[in-house]
Design a protein around this motif. Sequence first.
Motif, PDB file in Angstrom:
ATOM      1  N   ILE A  43       0.614  -1.251  -0.019  1.00 26.75           N
ATOM      2  CA  ILE A  43      -0.042   0.023   0.040  1.00 26.75           C
ATOM      3  C   ILE A  43       0.831   1.346  -0.060  1.00 26.75           C
ATOM      4  O   ILE A  43       2.088   1.200   0.250  1.00 26.75           O
ATOM      5  N   SER A  44       0.286   2.450  -0.263  1.00 27.47           N
ATOM      6  CA  SER A  44       0.890   3.655  -0.484  1.00 27.47           C
ATOM      7  C   SER A  44       0.654   4.541   0.889  1.00 27.47           C
ATOM      8  O   SER A  44      -0.442   4.033   1.736  1.00 27.47           O
TER       9      SER A  44
ATOM     10  N   ARG B 243      -0.709   7.379   1.024  1.00 26.41           N
ATOM     11  CA  ARG B 243      -2.073   7.748   0.409  1.00 26.41           C
ATOM     12  C   ARG B 243      -3.017   6.877   1.007  1.00 26.41           C
ATOM     13  O   ARG B 243      -4.241   7.260   1.465  1.00 26.41           O
ATOM     14  N   ASP B 244      -2.974   5.571   0.477  1.00 25.98           N
ATOM     15  CA  ASP B 244      -3.779   4.795   0.848  1.00 25.98           C
ATOM     16  C   ASP B 244      -4.091   4.522   2.399  1.00 25.98           C
ATOM     17  O   ASP B 244      -5.296   4.273   2.818  1.00 25.98           O
TER      18      ASP B 244
ATOM     19  N   LEU C 227      -6.289   7.337   3.236  1.00 25.09           N
ATOM     20  CA  LEU C 227      -7.740   7.246   2.371  1.00 25.09           C
ATOM     21  C   LEU C 227      -8.447   6.271   3.137  1.00 25.09           C
ATOM     22  O   LEU C 227      -9.819   6.196   3.086  1.00 25.09           O
ATOM     23  N   SER C 228      -7.884   5.206   3.809  1.00 26.32           N
ATOM     24  CA  SER C 228      -8.434   3.898   4.275  1.00 26.32           C
ATOM     25  C   SER C 228      -8.249   3.932   5.813  1.00 26.32           C
ATOM     26  O   SER C 228      -7.489   2.617   6.016  1.00 26.32           O
TER      27      SER C 228
ATOM     28  N   TYR D  86      -6.283   0.364   8.049  1.00 24.66           N
ATOM     29  CA  TYR D  86      -5.036   0.584   8.503  1.00 24.66           C
ATOM     30  C   TYR D  86      -4.678   1.141   9.863  1.00 24.66           C
ATOM     31  O   TYR D  86      -3.852   2.122   9.604  1.00 24.66           O
TER      32      TYR D  86
END
Length: 238
Positions: free
Chosen positions: A150-151, A153-154, A157-158, A162
Amino acid sequence: MSKAPGHVEVRRPARGESVYARYLRLNELLSLQKPEEELAHHDELQFQIVHQVFELWWKETAFELRSISRLLRDAHLSEALRLLQRVIRIQYLLLENMRMLETMSPWDFHAFRQLLAGGAGSDSPGYRELLRLSPPLWDDFRSLLDAAGISLRDVYLSAERYPLLHAFAEALIDYDEVMQTFRFRHYKLAERMIGSATTGTGGTPMPLLERTIHDVFYPELWEVRNQLSTLAQEQGHI
């Protein structure tokens, strides 16, 4: 990490010494400041103690940063987060510690400033160790993101998917921010004591010292805020 608890041999304190004093090595600790009769100025003792406190807490900070790095490499994120939160609290303690120097007037500081010769806060071995140990934490954290596929930013965004990664990212930026605050407060303290158009005790021009206010350890964590704002604008949230 610390060793597991086991048998500890407890020595009797010397005559006239308490267990408390022996354990904390107070005779040695309290001998590390100038004797009162040798002080060049009343405020010199405070100046020494404030800076010795910095070095003690920076020693603890460096110890924790090394531990955090090992924990991240072993994917023990929860414990790494706990220790990073401790590191952040230490830095806030040091912001208050610095304020003690504001009880000294500029003229009183000049009364013993020459004794520092070419010494400067930037020469602090403890502070230099923090500058060395802090940036690599990003590489350790980045490795965890890569392993999860994952990044950054991920993660933002989520955050609900996480939670630990998100919490650690936020703790990293908390740490970065408090260190920026420390640099700013250090600059303002120097300006308060010697002015903005002079040269610092170690020979650093004040305008050069001012530039360090904008230094950051984790630029990626600040940049992702721009990415999120751009995305929000594209999706009509702004």
